[in-house]
Design an enzyme around this catalytic site. Structure first.
Site, PDB file in Angstrom:
ATOM      1  N   ASP A 181      -1.836   9.705 -10.268  1.00  0.00           N
ATOM      2  CA  ASP A 181      -1.801   8.633 -11.270  1.00  0.00           C
ATOM      3  C   ASP A 181      -0.369   8.307 -11.681  1.00  0.00           C
ATOM      4  OD1 ASP A 181      -4.526   8.453 -11.208  1.00  0.00           O
ATOM      5  OD2 ASP A 181      -4.868   9.556 -13.070  1.00  0.00           O
ATOM      6  N   ASN A 203      -2.606  12.818  -3.045  1.00  0.00           N
ATOM      7  CA  ASN A 203      -3.555  13.183  -4.099  1.00  0.00           C
ATOM      8  C   ASN A 203      -4.164  14.545  -3.847  1.00  0.00           C
ATOM      9  OD1 ASN A 203      -3.744  11.500  -6.277  1.00  0.00           O
ATOM     10  ND2 ASN A 203      -5.331  10.198  -5.450  1.00  0.00           N
ATOM     11  N   GLU A 253      -4.781   2.227  -4.397  1.00  0.00           N
ATOM     12  CA  GLU A 253      -3.326   2.268  -4.216  1.00  0.00           C
ATOM     13  C   GLU A 253      -2.784   0.979  -3.632  1.00  0.00           C
ATOM     14  OE1 GLU A 253      -5.029   4.223  -0.424  1.00  0.00           O
ATOM     15  OE2 GLU A 253      -5.567   3.965  -2.533  1.00  0.00           O
ATOM     16  N   ASP A 261       0.859  -1.189   0.000  1.00  0.00           N
ATOM     17  CA  ASP A 261       0.000   0.000   0.000  1.00  0.00           C
ATOM     18  C   ASP A 261       0.891   1.233   0.000  1.00  0.00           C
ATOM     19  OD1 ASP A 261      -1.467   2.192   1.824  1.00  0.00           O
ATOM     20  OD2 ASP A 261      -2.969   1.028   0.757  1.00  0.00           O
TER      21      ASP A 261
END
Length: 414
Positions: free
Chosen positions: A289, A280, A314, A272
């Site tokens: 991304d 983000n 993720e 993770d």
């Protein structure tokens, strides 16, 4: 730049390997067993049409409009030339020129479906290309029936280097073939996929068949090309279903498929990206991304025989077939360190359309950020033997890694 071209060229070659083997096998089978193959093709002269219709229907069902037009175009190869329409030599040349022009169009276009507008535009383009091939017909006929060739420097040089080309191609045909070949190779290297490979192999086949100019091998090659088209559609569709579109690594569906191939012993690792939501929110989803793609590319290069999958968001999963958790941890530690040490440059401002002049002030430097990942490792045991339980154990270990401060590897207690 060179490394990217070499990488794409290698991918193109790997994609084209199976279609080329099929094509060469068909040609070798014909020339080593000519009498048998001719007899079989004579009895099954309907087979090329059936194969191409099947290929066009499959391509249409999966939205591959270029392969539909290619399948319909290949019908011209096995269609006998009507001598009442034009002289046989002229019609043969016109057909070859028309197919080259259509292949050029298919090479530079994209799949656009069959809406009324797209269908009308495609038919109009094909009609214009047919008219162009007929417009070129007088010069083609003159070049093929006389000794005077209207040579361009390129074709003149090739004719001098290889005089036998005059037996197979006129100067205009050779010029069109060269343009199509260069365009096909460049486009296929820039965008290596199975549809491009089908078009490229069809181009090579067309040139071979034009030189041979025999009905029987044409039928056999067309059957092979119909198989190549079906293979391209099915393989592209498989990749769409089993490959994650954003990161390019296998998807969750591919993970479930891969599980069926594992033996009694394997280790599962859940990974993770730390603080990804905050990343983000701070830098935007576009940068997020890019981070996902970066981390996926690093995970995909894991050593020790591991295979990476994107599980969702993720989260990623790595599977090590035939390995214990003790054997896997060193490889995961090395991978964690590689990701943690990687510098990600964020542009302070968008790249200017033109390079700044020397007198301009020094631009603001790009910001360097880093991302880290946490890992949870779980091994298949007699107590935890089904996939759901192993996933749960790996998830518990991942949570422990998060709780321990992130950017670390934890092994489930089993």
């Amino acid at each position: 730049m060179l490394s990217i071209v070499l990488q794409r060229s290698f991918r193109l070659f790997s994609l084209a390997l199976v279609p080329l083997i099929l094509l060469l096998s068909a040609l070798f089978a014909y020339y080593f067993e000519t009498a048998v193959m001719q007899q079989w093709l004579l009895q099954a002269n309907w087979l090329p049409y059936v194969c191409l219709i099947i290929a066009s229907v499959i391509s249409w069902q999966f939205g591959r409009s270029r392969l539909v037009w290619l399948s319909l175009l290949l019908l011209l190869i096995v269609q006998p030339i009507d001598p009442t329409w034009l002289e046989v030599g002229m019609a043969h040349t016109a057909r070859f020129s028309f197919m080259l022009l259509v292949l050029n169009w298919l090479m530079i276009s994209n799949d656009k479906g069959f809406s009324p507008t797209n269908l009308s535009v495609a038919i109009l383009i094909i009609a214009l290309l047919a008219s162009a091939s007929l417009w070129l017909l007088p010069s083609l006929a003159t070049n093929s029936l006389s000794n005077s060739y209207v040579l361009t420097p390129t074709t003149s040089w090739l004719f001098q280097l290889w005089p036998e080309l005059r037996q197979w191609l006129t100067a205009t045909e050779l010029f069109l073939a060269l343009i199509t070949l260069v365009l096909a190779v460049v486009r296929s290297v820039m965008q290596p996929n199975n549809s491009q490979v089908a078009l490229l192999v069809s181009l090579f086949s067309l040139m071979i068949l034009h030189a041979i100019n025999q009905v029987a091998p044409s039928q056999l090659v067309v059957i092979t090309l119909a198989i190549v088209v079906c293979f391209a559609v099915i393989k592209d569709s498989f990749l769409m279903a089993f490959k994650d579109e954003l990161t390019g690594i296998p998807s969750r569906r591919a993970l479930m498929q891969y599980l069926q191939t594992l033996g009694r012993k394997y280790t599962l690792v859940m990974s993770d990206i730390d603080h990804f939501k905050k990343f983000n929110d701070t830098y935007g989803h576009d940068v997020g991304d890019e981070v996902l793609k970066l981390v996926a590319s690093k995970l995909n290069k894991v050593t020790g025989g591991g295979k990476a999958f994107r599980f969702g968001g993720e989260e990623f999963v790595l599977l090590f077939a035939g390995k214990s958790s003790t054997e896997v941890v060193p490889h995961i530690e090395a991978l964690r360190q590689i990701i943690a040490d990687y510098d990600i440059a964020l542009r302070a401002k968008p790249r200017p359309p033109k390079p700044p002049q020397k007198s301009a002030k020094k631009t603001e430097k790009d910001k360097i950020v880093k991302v880290t990942t946490s890992f949870g490792v779980a091994e298949k045991t007699t107590e935890h033997s089904d996939f759901a339980t192993i996933m749960k154990q790996a998830d518990i270990a991942l949570y422990a890694a998060k709780k321990a401060g992130r950017n670390c590897v934890k092994v489930a207690k089993q």
